[in-house]
Design a protein around this motif. Structure first.
Motif, PDB file in Angstrom:
ATOM      1  N   ASP A 111       8.173   1.729  -9.692  1.00 23.32           N
ATOM      2  CA  ASP A 111       9.570   1.660 -10.098  1.00 23.32           C
ATOM      3  C   ASP A 111      10.434   1.488  -8.851  1.00 23.32           C
ATOM      4  N   LEU A 112      10.512   0.240  -8.382  1.00 28.04           N
ATOM      5  CA  LEU A 112      11.269  -0.093  -7.184  1.00 28.04           C
ATOM      6  C   LEU A 112      12.673  -0.513  -7.602  1.00 28.04           C
ATOM      7  N   ILE A 113      13.693   0.178  -7.069  1.00 30.35           N
ATOM      8  CA  ILE A 113      15.062  -0.060  -7.537  1.00 30.35           C
ATOM      9  C   ILE A 113      15.938  -0.788  -6.529  1.00 30.35           C
ATOM     10  N   GLY A 114      15.487  -0.905  -5.267  1.00 28.75           N
ATOM     11  CA  GLY A 114      16.356  -1.568  -4.302  1.00 28.75           C
ATOM     12  C   GLY A 114      15.672  -1.856  -2.982  1.00 28.75           C
ATOM     13  N   TYR A 115      16.295  -2.754  -2.233  1.00 30.00           N
ATOM     14  CA  TYR A 115      15.793  -3.171  -0.925  1.00 30.00           C
ATOM     15  C   TYR A 115      16.982  -3.505  -0.040  1.00 30.00           C
ATOM     16  N   TYR A 144       0.838  -1.200   0.000  1.00 27.40           N
ATOM     17  CA  TYR A 144       0.000   0.000   0.000  1.00 27.40           C
ATOM     18  C   TYR A 144       0.877   1.257   0.000  1.00 27.40           C
ATOM     19  N   THR A 145       1.924   1.244   0.830  1.00 31.61           N
ATOM     20  CA  THR A 145       2.815   2.401   0.936  1.00 31.61           C
ATOM     21  C   THR A 145       3.569   2.637  -0.363  1.00 31.61           C
ATOM     22  N   LEU A 146       4.074   1.574  -0.966  1.00 29.87           N
ATOM     23  CA  LEU A 146       4.785   1.706  -2.242  1.00 29.87           C
ATOM     24  C   LEU A 146       3.899   2.327  -3.311  1.00 29.87           C
ATOM     25  N   LEU A 147       2.666   1.855  -3.405  1.00 33.13           N
ATOM     26  CA  LEU A 147       1.741   2.412  -4.396  1.00 33.13           C
ATOM     27  C   LEU A 147       1.454   3.876  -4.108  1.00 33.13           C
ATOM     28  N   LYS A 148       1.302   4.209  -2.842  1.00 33.86           N
ATOM     29  CA  LYS A 148       0.961   5.579  -2.455  1.00 33.86           C
ATOM     30  C   LYS A 148       2.094   6.553  -2.768  1.00 33.86           C
ATOM     31  N   ARG A 158       9.903 -12.776   3.904  1.00 38.34           N
ATOM     32  CA  ARG A 158       9.245 -13.403   2.762  1.00 38.34           C
ATOM     33  C   ARG A 158       7.920 -12.691   2.451  1.00 38.34           C
ATOM     34  N   ASP A 159       7.134 -12.446   3.483  1.00 39.98           N
ATOM     35  CA  ASP A 159       5.830 -11.820   3.280  1.00 39.98           C
ATOM     36  C   ASP A 159       5.973 -10.389   2.755  1.00 39.98           C
ATOM     37  N   HIS A 160       6.973  -9.658   3.248  1.00 39.09           N
ATOM     38  CA  HIS A 160       7.164  -8.276   2.776  1.00 39.09           C
ATOM     39  C   HIS A 160       7.708  -8.242   1.344  1.00 39.09           C
ATOM     40  N   ILE A 161       8.639  -9.140   1.028  1.00 39.52           N
ATOM     41  CA  ILE A 161       9.173  -9.171  -0.341  1.00 39.52           C
ATOM     42  C   ILE A 161       8.093  -9.603  -1.331  1.00 39.52           C
ATOM     43  N   THR A 162       7.215 -10.507  -0.913  1.00 36.73           N
ATOM     44  CA  THR A 162       6.090 -10.905  -1.758  1.00 36.73           C
ATOM     45  C   THR A 162       5.229  -9.698  -2.110  1.00 36.73           C
ATOM     46  N   GLU A 163       4.947  -8.845  -1.136  1.00 38.48           N
ATOM     47  CA  GLU A 163       4.142  -7.650  -1.386  1.00 38.48           C
ATOM     48  C   GLU A 163       4.902  -6.630  -2.222  1.00 38.48           C
ATOM     49  N   MET A 164       6.219  -6.570  -2.058  1.00 37.47           N
ATOM     50  CA  MET A 164       7.040  -5.709  -2.907  1.00 37.47           C
ATOM     51  C   MET A 164       6.887  -6.104  -4.374  1.00 37.47           C
ATOM     52  N   ARG A 165       6.948  -7.407  -4.624  1.00 36.17           N
ATOM     53  CA  ARG A 165       6.855  -7.874  -6.008  1.00 36.17           C
ATOM     54  C   ARG A 165       5.481  -7.567  -6.601  1.00 36.17           C
ATOM     55  N   TYR A 181       4.958  10.825  -6.083  1.00 38.14           N
ATOM     56  CA  TYR A 181       6.226  11.456  -6.466  1.00 38.14           C
ATOM     57  C   TYR A 181       6.765  11.030  -7.829  1.00 38.14           C
ATOM     58  N   ARG A 182       6.420   9.864  -8.322  1.00 38.87           N
ATOM     59  CA  ARG A 182       6.834   9.377  -9.645  1.00 38.87           C
ATOM     60  C   ARG A 182       8.344   9.469  -9.856  1.00 38.87           C
ATOM     61  N   VAL A 183       9.097   9.052  -8.844  1.00 32.92           N
ATOM     62  CA  VAL A 183      10.549   8.927  -8.954  1.00 32.92           C
ATOM     63  C   VAL A 183      10.907   7.504  -8.510  1.00 32.92           C
ATOM     64  N   PRO A 184      12.098   7.018  -8.861  1.00 31.88           N
ATOM     65  CA  PRO A 184      12.494   5.679  -8.404  1.00 31.88           C
ATOM     66  C   PRO A 184      12.412   5.569  -6.883  1.00 31.88           C
ATOM     67  N   VAL A 185      12.031   4.385  -6.412  1.00 28.57           N
ATOM     68  CA  VAL A 185      11.814   4.157  -4.986  1.00 28.57           C
ATOM     69  C   VAL A 185      12.757   3.065  -4.487  1.00 28.57           C
ATOM     70  N   MET A 186      13.303   3.265  -3.295  1.00 35.65           N
ATOM     71  CA  MET A 186      14.154   2.265  -2.660  1.00 35.65           C
ATOM     72  C   MET A 186      13.702   2.083  -1.208  1.00 35.65           C
ATOM     73  N   ILE A 187      13.550   0.846  -0.784  1.00 34.79           N
ATOM     74  CA  ILE A 187      13.241   0.558   0.618  1.00 34.79           C
ATOM     75  C   ILE A 187      14.576   0.381   1.328  1.00 34.79           C
ATOM     76  N   THR A 188      14.920   1.328   2.203  1.00 35.81           N
ATOM     77  CA  THR A 188      16.252   1.310   2.814  1.00 35.81           C
ATOM     78  C   THR A 188      16.261   0.779   4.244  1.00 35.81           C
ATOM     79  N   GLU A 189      15.099   0.502   4.803  1.00 36.35           N
ATOM     80  CA  GLU A 189      15.026  -0.199   6.083  1.00 36.35           C
ATOM     81  C   GLU A 189      13.732  -0.997   6.134  1.00 36.35           C
ATOM     82  N   ASN A 190      13.854  -2.262   6.516  1.00 40.11           N
ATOM     83  CA  ASN A 190      12.710  -3.131   6.752  1.00 40.11           C
ATOM     84  C   ASN A 190      13.244  -4.370   7.458  1.00 40.11           C
TER      85      ASN A 190
END
Length: 479
Positions: free
Chosen positions: A417-421, A360-364, A402-409, A369-378
């Motif tokens: 446009d997710l570029i890193g984790y 939900y957060t990634l989509l929001k 596993r559950d969080h990466i599944t939702e990332m995908r 902002y429509r710029v590349p997104v990186m999850i830098t803490e989880n």
């Protein structure tokens, strides 16, 4: 379903004050983190400027990454890391913040770190200021509420850009910059020294000072971005937002409105300034209603507009529920508060576990902002136990990730446009909220307890081998 991009930056994250130790070695000065004692889930950390020997100060030793960085980076490489998000200790470069020249020993230490990362082909993602500043910046100048901090920070940032321009492409000016909306953030920004309370979480709140600190940090960030791009146009600069996803506890319209207003203010204000170049109307309106003056000049407005970042990074651990109504069940294990969500499980420290909230957060944020997104803490903090054979079984961590990466995908499949984790605490480290070691996040177990006792030997947990497989398959194999 779409796969993660081929150049996806899989990796892990740490912070200097939570891993390095060696707090007075190599010319390092004392930082704010160095005067905060160990605590626990029930006992708050104390601020002790005189370094009372009856207390243990976790940052003084941490996991001694300062002397183990080659071994640690080799373990990251064994997992297959593509990126390592780390921070640089300001007090290791400018021990008293206002030193005329930088500390060469401190610079040389990070030369070694970057060279080691380069050897293994690991991309550094560097946070310039990760919630810790030289203590002298707080005691002499009052920390970030003082505009003097802007020039001192920019001098520090430019020193890093010039020294490491051939090693680092990805920079993050400030970690979780929006934490300053919380009263307890006055400690990390140097505006602490409240003689009425010795506790980390109970500092006197001066809202106008906090918001002026935020404004000075925003200006400092923008100035650093402008200077950095002149030094190396290939630099990329990112936000780093502590994103606390909020849900209305009921469908009462007042609850929905409350969540909207808090989400805009806490989650979006800083990213709006850092990516759009100006304060949003709702924040300025709130400042006006609360009588807060930040004194933003026309010249400073122009600086904010010019020095915008180009990618969005954020931390995500949990969501919270809010309501205008009264509910007795409150979450107790995190500084964000909130009402218990009956649909979610919780960690041992009572943090809600909400993988769908990450999607939900990634989509929001990507929609906004429509710029590349990186999850830098989880990640998930848990008590891990080493077996007699040296193994550490942590299926709860594997399940969480596993559950969080599944939702990332799924979010990637929906167009984000997710570029890193970079998973938080890829190696066990000191918890910033409690100062504990037993609250472990890492794929790598470090033999060290809450009082700093132990061999410091590193051991691979089950999650180490699992994450290695995830990276090797580019997120396809999560079993």
């Amino acid at each position: 379903m779409k796969s993660f991009r081929k150049d996806f930056l899989w990796g892990g994250a740490t912070a200097a004050n939570q891993v390095e130790g060696a707090y007075r070695e190599g010319g390092k000065g004392v930082s704010v983190a160095d005067v905060v004692t160990v605590g626990s889930h029930t006992q708050p950390r104390r601020i002790s400027l005189d370094l009372d020997p009856q207390y243990y100060y976790p940052s003084h030793q941490a996991i001694d990454h300062y002397h183990h960085y080659k071994e640690d980076i080799a373990l990251f490489a064994e997992m297959g890391f593509k990126a390592y998000r780390m921070s640089i200790s300001w007090s290791r470069i400018f021990p008293d913040a206002d030193n005329e020249t930088p500390n060469e020993e401190g610079l040389a230490f990070y030369d070694g770190v970057f060279q080691e990362l380069q050897k293994y082909g690991i991309e550094p993602v560097v946070t310039i200021s990760h919630g810790d500043i030289p203590l002298a910046l707080g005691t002499r100048y009052g920390g970030w509420p003082n505009k003097k901090a802007i020039d001192l920070y920019v001098k520090y940032a430019v020193t890093l850009f010039e020294r490491y321009k051939d090693y680092v492409r990805y920079w993050i000016p400030f970690n979780e910059i929006n934490d300053i909306f919380l009263p307890m953030s006055s400690l990390g920004q140097g505006a602490m020294l409240d003689e009425q309370s010795v506790y980390f979480t109970e500092q006197a709140d001066r809202p106008e000072a906090r918001m002026n600190a935020l404004n000075n940090m925003m200006i400092a960030s923008a100035k650093a971005v402008i200077a950095g791009r002149e030094i190396n146009p290939a630099f990329h600069f990112g936000t780093m937002i502590c994103h606390i996803t909020r849900y209305p506890r009921t469908c009462h319209p007042d609850d929905v409105l409350l969540v909207l207003e808090d989400d805009l203010y806490f989650n979006n204000t800083c990213a709006d300034v850092m990516l759009k170049g100006e304060y949003p109307f709702y924040t300025l309106n709130r400042f006006e209603k609360e009588g807060i003056q930040i004194g933003l000049s026309e010249e400073e407005k122009a600086i904010l507009k010019e020095g915008v970042c180009d990618y969005y990074t954020f931390s995500y651990y949990q969501s919270i529920s809010e309501s205008t109504l009264t509910f007795e069940d409150q979450t107790s294990g995190n500084i964000m508060g909130g009402i218990k969500n009956p649909y979610l499980k919780e960690t041992e420290w009572n943090w809600p576990i909400d993988p769908v909230g990450l999607r939900y957060t990634l989509l929001k944020v990507y929609d906004r902002y429509r710029v590349p997104v990186m999850i830098t803490e989880n990640g998930i903090g848990c008590v891990d136990r080493m077996e007699e054979d040296g193994s550490v079984h942590d299926p709860y961590r594997i399940a969480y990730l596993r559950d969080h990466i599944t939702e990332m995908r799924k979010a990637v499949d929906e167009g984000v446009d997710l570029i890193g984790y970079t998973a938080w605490g890829c190696i066990d480290l000191v918890s910033v909220s409690t100062g504990e070691m037993k609250k472990r996040y890492g794929f790598i177990y470090v033999d060290c307890d809450d009082q700093g006792k132990g061999t410091q030997i590193r051991s691979r947990k089950d999650s180490f081998y699992w994450y290695k497989k995830v990276i090797a398959s580019n997120g396809e194999d999560l079993d």
